[in-house]
Design a protein around this motif. Structure first.
Motif: not given
Length: 260
Positions: A19, A45, A34, A13-15, A41-42
Motif C-alpha cells: 500500500e 485504496l 494494484l 497492495a491492500s496493506g 481494501k483495494l
C-alpha cells in the motif's frame, strides 16, 4: 528517478509495504495497477489515491497469487486493461511462524508459490518487454531473513533467501539494459504480517512501511542490487556474514521467539 506517466504493477497492495508503494508512487505521478486478494481494501485504496491524485489512472485487480497459474491470469487481466507495465513491485508474501513439524503441507506449498513461484512468473512475464524498451524497474521484496536460516520460520526464510539470490542475479544480467533491478530487504515492519502469523515477535525497533518504501525508492538512484532498510538491520545483516553458522542459528532462533 522519474515515474511520471509510467505504470507500476504492485502485488500485495491492500496493506503494509505494498500500500505504501502505491501511495508514494502515486505521489510521483505513476499510474497504478494494484493487486491483492482483498477487493474491498483495494477499492478503498483506489478511491483514496484517485481523490488525492486525479491525474493518474488506478486499476485494481483482486487475485490470489498463492494459486498456481495466477501469474498468467493476472497478465491476461492487465492486457485486457491495455496497460504497459514499466515498474513491477513483487511485494506479496506470507510467512508461517512455528516449527516446521507443526505446519501443514498445504500452507507451506502456498507460501512457496506466493513468495517464490509467482514472483518469478511475473518477473518472467514483464522483464523481457522492459529490456526491449530499454527502461523499467523490478523491485522484489525480500527480507533481512534472506541472510541467514530462520528456525521457527524455516520455509519463510528459505523463500526470502531465494528471492535475494534470484534478484541479485537478475541485477547482474540486466546491467547495461536500462532496467533497474532491486532486492529490498526490510526488517520487522509495522504491517499486518505479524497478525497474520498468529504470533507476536520482533516487537522492538520495527520500522514503518513509509521508511521501508522510501529506502527502496532512494536506492534506485544508486547502483547496488540490494538495499537493507534501517541501519540496525543493515548492521545485523552484515554481522551474519562473519558469524559462525551454529551461533548464527541460535541467535536467529532467539530473535524469532514469540513474545507471548
Amino acid at each position: 528517478m522519474e515515474f511520471n506517466n509510467g505504470t507500476a504493477l504492485i502485488t500485495g497492495a491492500s496493506g503494509g509495504i505494498g500500500e505504501e508503494f502505491a501511495v508514494q508512487l502515486a505521489g510521483r505521478g505513476a499510474n497504478l495497477v494494484l493487486v491483492a486478494r482483498r477487493a474491498d481494501k483495494l477499492a478503498q485504496l483506489h478511491d483514496t489515491l484517485v481523490g488525492k491524485h486525479p491525474d493518474i489512472t488506478v486499476d485494481v485487480i483482486a487475485e490470489d497469487l498463492a494459486v498456481p497459474g495466477s501469474g498468467a491470469e493476472l497478465e491476461n487481466k492487465v492486457r485486457d486493461l491495455g496497460r504497459t507495465i514499466d515498474v513491477l513491485v513483487n511485494n506479496a508474501g506470507v510467512g508461517l511462524h512455528s516449527k516446521f513439524v507443526d505446519q501443514a503441507p498445504e500452507p507451506n506449498a502456498a507460501q512457496i508459490q506466493l513468495n517464490c513461484g509467482t514472483l518469478v512468473d511475473l518477473t518472467a512475464r514483464y522483464l523481457p518487454a522492459m529490456t526491449q524498451r530499454g527502461r523499467g524497474v523490478v523491485i522484489n521484496v525480500a527480507s533481512t531473513a534472506s541472510f541467514q536460516p530462520t528456525p521457527g520460520m524455516a520455509v519463510y526464510g528459505a523463500t526470502k533467501a531465494f528471492v535475494l539470490s534470484f534478484t541479485e542475479a537478475l541485477w547482474q544480467e540486466c546491467r547495461g539494459t536500462g532496467v533497474k533491478v532491486l532486492a529490498l530487504c526490510p526488517g520487522a515492519t509495522e504491517t499486518e504480517f505479524f497478525e497474520r502469523t498468529g504470533e507476536d515477535f520482533l516487537t522492538d525497533g520495527r520500522q514503518t512501511a513509509r521508511q521501508v518504501v522510501g529506502t527502496a525508492l532512494g536506492a534506485l538512484d544508486r547502483s547496488g542490487p540490494t538495499v537493507v532498510s534501517g541501519w540496525k538491520n543493515s548492521l545485523l545483516a552484515s554481522g551474519y556474514r562473519v558469524t559462525p553458522r551454529r551461533l548464527m542459528l541460535a541467535v536467529s532462533e532467539r530473535l524469532l521467539k514469540s513474545a507471548n
